[in-house]
Write an enzyme that holds these catalytic residues in place. Structure first.
Site, PDB file in Angstrom:
ATOM      1  N   ASP B 195       0.904  -1.137   0.000  1.00 21.27           N
ATOM      2  CA  ASP B 195       0.000   0.000   0.000  1.00 21.27           C
ATOM      3  C   ASP B 195       0.951   1.196   0.000  1.00 21.27           C
ATOM      4  OD1 ASP B 195      -1.581   2.149   0.601  1.00 21.27           O
ATOM      5  OD2 ASP B 195      -2.903   1.017   1.917  1.00 21.27           O
ATOM      6  N   HIS B 196       1.186   1.775  -1.181  1.00 20.62           N
ATOM      7  CA  HIS B 196       2.305   2.705  -1.280  1.00 20.62           C
ATOM      8  C   HIS B 196       2.127   3.926  -0.385  1.00 20.62           C
ATOM      9  CE1 HIS B 196      -0.366   4.408  -4.363  1.00 20.62           C
ATOM     10  NE2 HIS B 196       0.148   5.552  -3.991  1.00 20.62           N
ATOM     11  N   HIS B 258      -5.996   2.844   1.266  1.00 26.65           N
ATOM     12  CA  HIS B 258      -5.281   4.030   1.739  1.00 26.65           C
ATOM     13  C   HIS B 258      -6.003   4.740   2.889  1.00 26.65           C
ATOM     14  CE1 HIS B 258      -3.085   3.210  -1.750  1.00 26.65           C
ATOM     15  NE2 HIS B 258      -3.731   3.967  -2.604  1.00 26.65           N
TER      16      HIS B 258
END
Lengths: 310, 504
Positions: B195-196, B258
């Site tokens: 999950d960047h 996010h």
């Protein structure tokens, strides 16, 4: 924005800084430290350029101090730069006359409140940086033995002898890449290092510090060989499994050779001063490993002076 | 035996990954070119990759190693964060390999194994390899199965890891199926879900800010916090991602991962330590404690962008985008209200919203505080005074803003809101490392704190599934003009609670 103040004082400089920031529309600037650069006229442009570049990573108030001739009337001139594609502020202060012996009185009112102060001597440093009136204002004092015009070896010995917590030297910073690579290559072997060898230019403060560090960590006999440079050209660690060698003949690309492994190229570039400075500003407490290293080096040299083999 | 050259005090020495290689599936994709390859180069440039590092590309292309190297070169030249340096390129490029083939092609996977074995000999990668699945999830079973089939998934005395990207499924059931596929082959500690957002410096700074300061934690609870708004707004449309997006929508695309992760970081209790396990326990507690509103129709909102003007450019509506069916009911804007059942957060709503073609590109978390219990001023004095707020700006202008009341200079007493700003870029790095750099390095080091585990993924779906099911029964989303802050129902949703969205 650039402003010149002639025959001025610290209060006027501080007022001008505030005005300039108001004009720029942003009274809060998020600067994290004050960096004093104690330099001479000749080296000032380059040094302040490097300080400003390091400022992009650590926004700072950069105070360049140039002490001119000490005779004649006391006089303070200042050149203030704000903006110029870099965050932070840069102030170049020229002192002449009696005030050259009281530079700290000019600098003290200009330190940013409640934040770290770092001083950097780009070329020649005082014999004892921590006892220097300007140096005493800072918690971190950066010297550079490799850039003194003459007597680099003597400069290093002097700095080692007077080490005080918070002192550091760019010759040490230059070693980080080497040290990281040596540590990483040794991670692969569960074996004792039995010998070490450093090859470098005849006079190289970095090679000396590397010798101090390796001796301190490994406690093995150390060979020092001379090459034509640039800087350190090779380091070899002898282990029971075989030799680990990092050779960097051109100052850019190194070759790592280790037992039972193919040779592998590694980028190991000599870094510009601005990058070194940025690394120094990343951590502002005492560098314990550097302290151990210079103390080890002092002991080694004391033994040599007594005519014993270390 | 300990390495005598290492010392915890020696903080200049970076963490360099041990000998290893990275295999990217789907190497021709956008993510690989724009993010992964540049991140690999930037890591090498910062001296954080091991000597002998190998990068293997796998795709259905008739390329030789040199062609692949050219592709990487172009990607790096265009997208890398740090300047291009010849010696870094030389160190890296000797380790480039390309394996052409299909995911169903046994010969190709045999060749991949051969390539990896050769690399272990030629480059000393020591059998340690990470497989990055930069491919649509429907191919996961194929690839993961092939990795197992060809004995690539495990190796004696060395590690094998698999990296997967969102979406981790499209609801609870598919997430579980996906997890079964991967976990049959790789043990949980070898699966890295990217999950960047969690790799971003500002997101990590949430933890630093909350737990390293005495200033914020005492007021971080229902006694002082009125509500929290988490916004992820994009000014762009769906671009070329029609096929992907139309099946997913805003809620699944970003809220599930996010925004819920951001909420967990904002709301969690102090972890015992910052290792992966302790962080996971605390984040999981938050997600488990989430309560949905009883009336989903009143406390959620969704929208779809219509034709409009966005920043001076005329843009088409969602259904007019290429490859989107004219009757698409996919939402491009989603807003939900959540509560967390804990002593700390009882009665504090968390409003989450995400959308495309909104006013501007911004991701932020705003903690809005209650008004002072008593104001010793008369009403006209404080008319323009809002609530105190602490805003963590995640992107693009990373930093923290504190909003508080201050006297307006002049003779009369008048109090108005002012903002105090801390710009991350202004106080620290000019260009902080990309999230992918951090995450790829963590994968190679085997350092998992920043990667969500599948329990968290499942909990997030449990939160979102009922909302999406509710929407599915409710016809089309409400249109909103492009370039605005979403549909009217989103404003109405907050107005019902006597609150309003911030304009971020």
């Amino acid at each position: 924005m650039s402003t010149e103040l002639t025959d001025t004082n610290s209060a006027a400089i501080a007022a001008e800084l505030l005005t300039a920031r108001r004009k720029a529309g942003s009274p809060a600037m998020g600067m994290v430290l004050t960096l004093i650069v104690d330099t001479d006229e000749e080296g000032s442009e380059e040094a302040l350029g490097a300080a400003r570049a390091a400022s992009t990573e650590h926004p700072a108030r950069v105070l360049g101090v140039i002490r001119g001739r000490a005779t004649g009337t006391s006089r303070v001139d200042a050149e203030i730069n704000i903006g110029h594609h870099a965050p932070g502020e840069s102030i170049l202060i020229r002192l002449t006359g009696e005030v050259t012996r009281h530079a700290e009185s000019v600098v003290l009112p200009l330190l940013l409140p409640d934040s770290p102060v770092v001083i950097w001597w780009p070329r020649r440093a005082p014999d004892d940086p921590a006892a220097d009136p300007l140096g005493a204002l800072a918690q971190r004092r950066i010297t550079d033995c490799a850039s003194v015009p003459r007597g680099r070896q003597a400069a290093l010995e002097q700095q080692c002898a007077v080490f005080s917590k918070g002192n550091t030297d760019l010759a040490w910073t230059r070693l980080t890449g080497w040290r990281a690579l040596l540590a990483a290559s040794l991670d692969e072997y569960d074996t004792k290092v039995t010998a070490a060898e450093i090859t470098a230019e005849r006079v190289s403060p970095s090679a000396e510090l590397l010798r101090g560090w390796l001796t301190d960590r490994l406690r093995v006999p150390m060979q020092r060989k001379v090459s034509r440079g640039p800087g350190i050209t090779s380091v070899q660690l002898g282990t029971r499994a075989g030799d680990i060698t990092i050779a960097r003949p051109d100052g850019r690309l190194a070759m790592l050779s280790s037992p039972e492994q193919p040779d592998r190229p590694v980028a190991l570039k000599r870094r510009p001063v601005a990058e070194l400075l940025a690394e120094e500003l990343r951590r502002l407490d005492n560098d314990d490993i550097y302290e151990d290293t210079v103390q080890r080096l002092c002991k080694l040299d004391a033994l040599v002076a007594k005519g014993q083999r270390p | 035996m300990n390495n005598p050259l290492r010392d915890p005090q020696d903080r200049r020495l970076p963490r360099i990954a041990g000998p290893c290689g990275l295999v990217i599936f789907g190497v021709t994709g956008d993510l690989a070119r724009k993010k992964l390859m540049p991140a690999v180069y930037d890591l090498a440039n910062r001296g954080l990759l091991p000597p002998g590092f190998a990068l293997v590309g796998f795709a259905r292309r008739d390329w030789a190693n040199q062609d692949f190297a050219k592709i990487v070169h172009d990607a790096v030249a265009e997208h890398a964060r740090t300047p291009f340096r010849e010696e870094v390129w030389r160190q890296l490029s000797e380790g480039f390999r390309f394996v052409p083939g299909d995911f169903a092609d046994d010969v190709a996977f045999d060749r991949l194994r051969q390539t990896i074995e050769d690399l272990d000999k030629e480059r000393g990668t020591g059998g340690n390899h990470a497989f990055y699945l930069s491919i649509p999830p429907r191919f996961f079973p194929d690839v993961v199965g092939q990795l197992k089939e060809h004995s690539l998934a495990a190796h004696d005395d060395s590690w094998r890891r698999v990296v997967v990207e969102k979406p981790f499924g499209s609801d609870l059931q598919t997430a579980r199926e996906l997890n079964t596929v991967v976990s049959e082959v790789f043990p949980a500690e070898s699966v890295f879900r990217i999950d960047h957002y969690l790799g971003k410096e500002t997101v990590q700074n949430i933890l630093a800010m909350r737990f390293a300061n005495a200033l914020f934690e005492p007021i971080w609870n229902t006694h002082y916090v009125d509500h929290v708004q988490i916004t992820m707004a994009e000014d762009i449309g769906i671009g070329g991602r029609a096929g992907y997006y139309d099946a997913i929508g805003a809620a699944r695309d970003v809220i599930q991962n996010h925004l819920l992760q951001l909420m967990a970081l904002i709301a969690m209790e102090e972890p015992i330590s910052f290792d992966a396990r302790s962080l996971r326990i605390e984040k999981q507690k938050v997600l488990e404690g989430v309560r949905l509103p009883r009336r989903l129709d009143l406390h959620t909102a969704r929208g779809q962008y219509a034709e409009g003007w966005s920043g001076g450019v005329k843009v088409p509506g969602y259904t007019a985008e290429e490859d989107i069916p004219a009757d698409s009911r996919t939402e491009t804007f989603a807003a939900i209200k959540l509560e967390i059942g804990s002593a700390r957060w009882a009665g504090v709503p968390f409003y989450l919203r995400a959308g495309k073609r909104l006013g501007r590109r911004v991701t932020e978390v705003a903690v809005v505080f209650k008004r002072a219990p008593h104001l010793p001023f008369n009403e006209t004095v404080t008319e323009a005074l809002g609530e105190n707020a602490l805003v963590i700006r995640v992107q693009p202008d990373e930093g923290v803003t504190v909003r508080f009341g201050s006297k307006v200079p002049g003779t009369a007493m008048e109090i108005r809101d002012v903002s105090m700003d801390f710009a991350y870029g202004g106080s620290f790095v000019e260009s902080s490392p990309e999230a992918y750099e951090r995450l790829i390095l963590d994968v190679l080091l085997g350092d998992p704190p920043l990667f969500p585990q599948h329990e968290e993924v499942e909990l997030s779906w449990q939160i979102l599934d009922p909302i999406i099911e509710h929407w599915a029964k409710k016809g089309s989303p409400e249109p909103y003009p492009s370039g605005t802050w979403g549909p009217a129902s989103a404003d109405a949703m907050l107005a019902r609670d006597g609150r309003a969205w911030r304009r971020p």
